[in-house]
Design an enzyme around this catalytic site. Structure first.
Site, mmCIF file in Angstrom:
data_model
loop_
_atom_site.group_PDB
_atom_site.id
_atom_site.type_symbol
_atom_site.label_atom_id
_atom_site.label_comp_id
_atom_site.label_asym_id
_atom_site.label_seq_id
_atom_site.Cartn_x
_atom_site.Cartn_y
_atom_site.Cartn_z
ATOM 1 N N GLU A 1 1.158 3.989 7.430
ATOM 2 C CA GLU A 1 0.080 3.533 6.559
ATOM 3 C C GLU A 1 -0.528 4.698 5.789
ATOM 4 O O GLU A 1 -0.343 5.854 6.174
ATOM 5 C CB GLU A 1 -1.005 2.854 7.413
ATOM 6 C CG GLU A 1 -0.520 1.640 8.193
ATOM 7 C CD GLU A 1 -0.264 0.414 7.323
ATOM 8 O OE1 GLU A 1 0.034 0.554 6.126
ATOM 9 O OE2 GLU A 1 -0.370 -0.710 7.858
ATOM 10 N N ASP B 1 0.825 -1.217 0.000
ATOM 11 C CA ASP B 1 0.000 0.000 0.000
ATOM 12 C C ASP B 1 0.860 1.269 0.000
ATOM 13 O O ASP B 1 0.369 2.357 0.280
ATOM 14 C CB ASP B 1 -0.973 -0.004 1.192
ATOM 15 C CG ASP B 1 -0.266 -0.055 2.550
ATOM 16 O OD1 ASP B 1 0.985 -0.001 2.576
ATOM 17 O OD2 ASP B 1 -0.954 -0.152 3.583
ATOM 18 N N HIS C 1 3.395 2.012 1.969
ATOM 19 C CA HIS C 1 3.895 2.538 3.245
ATOM 20 C C HIS C 1 5.399 2.368 3.384
ATOM 21 O O HIS C 1 5.996 1.471 2.799
ATOM 22 C CB HIS C 1 3.147 1.925 4.444
ATOM 23 C CG HIS C 1 3.447 0.498 4.744
ATOM 24 N ND1 HIS C 1 2.464 -0.460 4.894
ATOM 25 C CD2 HIS C 1 4.607 -0.157 4.968
ATOM 26 C CE1 HIS C 1 3.020 -1.623 5.195
ATOM 27 N NE2 HIS C 1 4.318 -1.468 5.239
HETATM 28 C C1 GLP Z 1 6.460 -4.158 6.963
HETATM 29 C C2 GLP Z 1 7.596 -3.260 7.468
HETATM 30 C C3 GLP Z 1 8.140 -2.397 6.344
HETATM 31 C C4 GLP Z 1 8.445 -3.255 5.130
HETATM 32 C C5 GLP Z 1 7.173 -3.933 4.648
HETATM 33 C C6 GLP Z 1 7.381 -4.786 3.401
HETATM 34 O O1 GLP Z 1 5.277 -3.474 6.887
HETATM 35 N N1 GLP Z 1 7.185 -2.428 8.532
HETATM 36 O O2 GLP Z 1 9.309 -1.724 6.807
HETATM 37 O O3 GLP Z 1 8.991 -2.467 4.114
HETATM 38 O O4 GLP Z 1 6.710 -4.760 5.706
HETATM 39 O O5 GLP Z 1 7.913 -6.023 3.752
HETATM 40 P P1 GLP Z 1 8.520 -7.055 2.737
HETATM 41 O O6 GLP Z 1 9.904 -6.556 2.433
HETATM 42 O O7 GLP Z 1 8.559 -8.353 3.470
HETATM 43 O O8 GLP Z 1 7.656 -7.066 1.549
#
Ligand code: GLP
Length: 262
Positions: free
Chosen positions: A143, A136, A138
């Site tokens: 968020e 999304d 973030h």
């Molecule tokens: C979580 C973390 C973020 C991260 C996101 C994506 O929400 N708080 O810092 O970037 O996950 O994670 P992934 O790299 O596993 O797709």
């Protein structure tokens, strides 16, 4: 914003690790902002290898993590503190005293967030901040709808984030509903921001963050206003970028003038 598109996750991770290594060699007591999630794992693996094989020294490096689940103890296998120990910190010679991760068990949340911000300031600010991106859009746990000036605080997680992160927990019910996260404003103060994204499932968020309007709907889009951002993508994450060929051309031209790696 510098957009570096690598042919694979492996290449992307190594290029990001190289950037961090250059920073640490240049300034041994660098302040490095760290991120969790599956995306930076390859970068951490390569940094650990550089420590082992090439003597990359973390003895004086100070780290600040972006976020932590609220309500999880540091030794909980899904806590970000545990994640960082397992995937990076225990593989390098970092001094535990120099590691900062928000306290997921803080009794006085507000005071603990204020203290976290103060410790970043006392360290002289973050030299380089690693970031992943949520589907999304973030960054950290900021968020959609988060203020682009937000500071470290408790944040209620969006449903999409809760279900994306459920894969790490036994069931959806176990995923925490809150996290303590640096704000977009906190992240923005880092002198250099490095965002990593891999895989087609991130391609929409990447497109909106880089080429869409600056909006609280995609908190990563705030990075467009930052003077020094490097985005590392693999081909799949870069797939929907309108100016993908141009970004590649820019990088090839940087090679010509010897600015490929800096
Ligand atoms: C979580 C973390 C973020 C991260 C996101 C994506 O929400 N708080 O810092 O970037 O996950 O994670 P992934 O790299 O596993 O797709």
């Amino acid at each position: 914003m510098r957009i570096r598109i690598a042919s694979s996750y492996f290449e992307m991770s190594n290029a990001a690790a190289k950037l961090i290594a250059v920073q640490v060699r240049r300034k041994p007591d660098s302040v490095v902002g760290l991120a969790t999630g599956s995306t930076p794992l390859g970068t951490y693996r390569e940094l650990a290898r550089m420590h082992r094989d090439e003597g990359l020294d973390f003895a004086e490096v100070r780290t600040f993590n972006l976020d932590e689940y609220y309500g999880l103890a540091p030794d909980h296998p899904q806590s970000y503190r545990y994640f960082m120990n397992e995937n990076f910190l225990r593989h390098v010679n970092i001094n535990p005293k120099n590691v900062h991760i928000p306290n997921g068990l803080a009794k006085d949340i507000e005071a603990s967030c204020v203290e976290y911000e103060a410790s970043i300031r006392d360290a002289g600010g973050i030299d380089v901040q690693l970031l992943g991106i949520g589907r999304d859009g973030h960054i950290g746990f900021n968020e959609p709808g988060s203020s682009l000036g937000s500071r470290t605080r408790l944040k209620t997680l969006a449903q999409e984030t809760i279900s994306d992160n459920a894969r790490f927990f036994k069931s959806l019910d176990e995923v925490p509903r809150f996290a303590i996260t640096m704000g977009v404003g906190t992240i923005f103060e880092a002198r250099h921001i490095v965002l990593l994204a891999s895989g087609v499932e991130k391609s929409d968020a990447v497109k909106l963050a880089i080429e869409g309007p600056v909006t609280t709907e995609i908190t990563a889009s705030a990075l467009q206003l930052h003077p020094r951002v490097t985005v590392f993508l693999d081909e799949a994450a870069a797939e929907k970028l309108k100016r993908k060929d141009y970004y590649k051309y820019v990088e090839s031209m940087r090679q010509v003038v010897g600015q490929g790696d800096v």
